[in-house]
Design a protein around this motif. Structure first.
Motif, PDB file in Angstrom:
ATOM      1  N   VAL A  73       2.402   1.802  -3.831  1.00 35.89           N
ATOM      2  CA  VAL A  73       1.048   2.249  -4.705  1.00 35.89           C
ATOM      3  C   VAL A  73       0.871   4.365  -4.252  1.00 35.89           C
ATOM      4  N   ASP A  74       0.924   3.485  -3.107  1.00 38.26           N
ATOM      5  CA  ASP A  74       0.582   5.044  -2.721  1.00 38.26           C
ATOM      6  C   ASP A  74       1.668   6.592  -3.176  1.00 38.26           C
TER       7      ASP A  74
ATOM      8  N   TYR B 238      -6.170   0.442  -6.259  1.00 37.55           N
ATOM      9  CA  TYR B 238      -5.338   1.713  -7.082  1.00 37.55           C
ATOM     10  C   TYR B 238      -5.489   0.974  -8.439  1.00 37.55           C
TER      11      TYR B 238
ATOM     12  N   GLU C 142      -7.318  -4.607  -6.356  1.00 42.23           N
ATOM     13  CA  GLU C 142      -6.893  -4.200  -5.002  1.00 42.23           C
ATOM     14  C   GLU C 142      -6.028  -5.409  -3.897  1.00 42.23           C
TER      15      GLU C 142
ATOM     16  N   VAL D 149       1.302  -1.054   0.004  1.00 39.74           N
ATOM     17  CA  VAL D 149      -0.203  -0.447   0.236  1.00 39.74           C
ATOM     18  C   VAL D 149       0.595   1.804   0.084  1.00 39.74           C
TER      19      VAL D 149
ATOM     20  N   GLY E  18      -2.868   4.680  -5.776  1.00 45.42           N
ATOM     21  CA  GLY E  18      -3.913   4.611  -5.200  1.00 45.42           C
ATOM     22  C   GLY E  18      -4.829   5.132  -4.933  1.00 45.42           C
TER      23      GLY E  18
ATOM     24  N   TYR F  98      -7.065  -2.356   0.252  1.00 48.25           N
ATOM     25  CA  TYR F  98      -7.111  -1.225  -0.657  1.00 48.25           C
ATOM     26  C   TYR F  98      -7.026  -1.484  -2.050  1.00 48.25           C
TER      27      TYR F  98
END
Length: 332
Positions: A85-86, A107, A116, A82, A91, A105
């Protein structure tokens, strides 16, 4: 120290304008098991899968891809994925309420598809009488239809396959295994990436339609070539046309069979292939005359295999090559 974050492809959400017509195909012909229903979605799984579902069939105006679900190796790996990808700026945020698994989560990948990531998984509990006599199987083996053991991979579309393959490699630690180029130009048209010992659990095909987020097919695994040939018999006896195959791809060395269920999105049955255990694997480059698509180099792929979902509303890749560039390239 290994950098692996994702364990395996968990599920794919397929959109269908004909869900009630699609359901008996998936249960009686393909041989999946219904594991739930919620809203506009029906959840199904293959007999050898431990999770709640591997296919989410959702009613929609046209065929396409809802999302692709991936399970991580651990809760800590979910946090790491996470964060990555953030940091990449793609995201979409957390989903707290998902059917069949815990918080996920989401993206949006460079090709436009929604993915996800999750860790907590709802394990399948067989109904009374369907418990397996073997402890390493989630249920008793009572085959119906083709009866694949498990989902194998998903292949999506992109306007830049090398960009996407390198993004999955550099952001989420996929292994970039192989790619192939056009027969008449050094333009990559297909790439494969993986999270495990398979040649790929995600394929990426060049798409010049201008429509982002499209899907080409979802693949299901059977244990042997005999079972794949049996699948061909089952499809033909159910009046389902075989689009391409049976045959063997050069890339990945997997045997294949392609067809289209009611409602649209293409499916593949596959088996065989190499297993990859090399930690410092170097990406392999193919040219079509090496047999990247057809191992035996004796079958041309039909033009219909250029079509993807949702439909682009134009002749697929008409400006790309009048003689079907995919016929000599590899589509897994």
């Amino acid at each position: 120290m290994s950098s692996r974050l994702i364990a395996h492809l968990a599920h794919v959400e397929v959109l269908s304008p004909k869900p009630e017509e699609s359901l008996p195909f998936y249960t009686d012909v393909l041989g999946l098991v219904k594991s739930g229903r919620s809203g506009q979605s029906i959840y199904l799984r293959a007999w050898g899968e431990w999770g709640h579902h591997s296919l989410q069939l959702t009613e929609a105006p046209q065929p396409g891809l809802g999302h692709v679900g991936w399970r991580t190796w651990s809760p800590e790996d979910l946090d790491s994925a996470v964060a990555k990808v953030d940091a990449a700026g793609v995201g979409d945020g957390w989903l707290e309420d998902s059917t069949g698994h815990g918080r996920a989560y989401r993206y949006r990948a460079p090709g436009g598809q929604i993915h996800e990531l999750f860790w907590e998984d709802e394990r399948y509990v067989p109904p009374p009488g369907m418990e397996s006599p073997f402890p390493d199987r989630p249920q008793r083996y009572v085959p119906r239809g083709i009866a694949p053991r498990q989902i194998d991979h998903v292949t999506v579309m992109s306007d830049d396959v090398m960009r996407d393959a390198e993004w999955y490699r550099d952001t989420l630690a996929y292994t970039f295994t192989e790619y192939t180029v056009l027969p008449h130009a050094d333009i990559p048209v297909f790439a494969m990436v993986t999270n495990n010992e398979k040649s790929h659990d995600l394929g990426i095909i060049l798409d010049q339609s201008g429509v982002p987020g499209r899907v080409h097919h979802v693949a299901w695994w059977v244990d042997s070539r005999d079972e794949l040939l049996r699948a061909a018999d089952i499809l033909l006896n159910a009046d389902v046309a075989i689009e391409f195959g049976p045959g063997r791809h050069g890339m990945g060395e997997q045997d294949y069979l392609y067809f289209r269920p009611p409602g649209g999105v293409r499916m593949e049955i596959n088996t065989g292939g190499y297993r990859l255990y090399v930690p410092d694997w170097e990406t392999k480059r193919w040219h079509p005359d090496q047999g990247s698509n057809t191992f035996y180099r004796n079958v041309a792929m039909p033009d219909s295999m250029m079509e993807a979902y949702p439909p682009a509303g134009l002749q697929e890749d008409a400006d790309m090559d009048a003689a079907n560039p995919w016929a000599a390239a590899s589509v897994h």
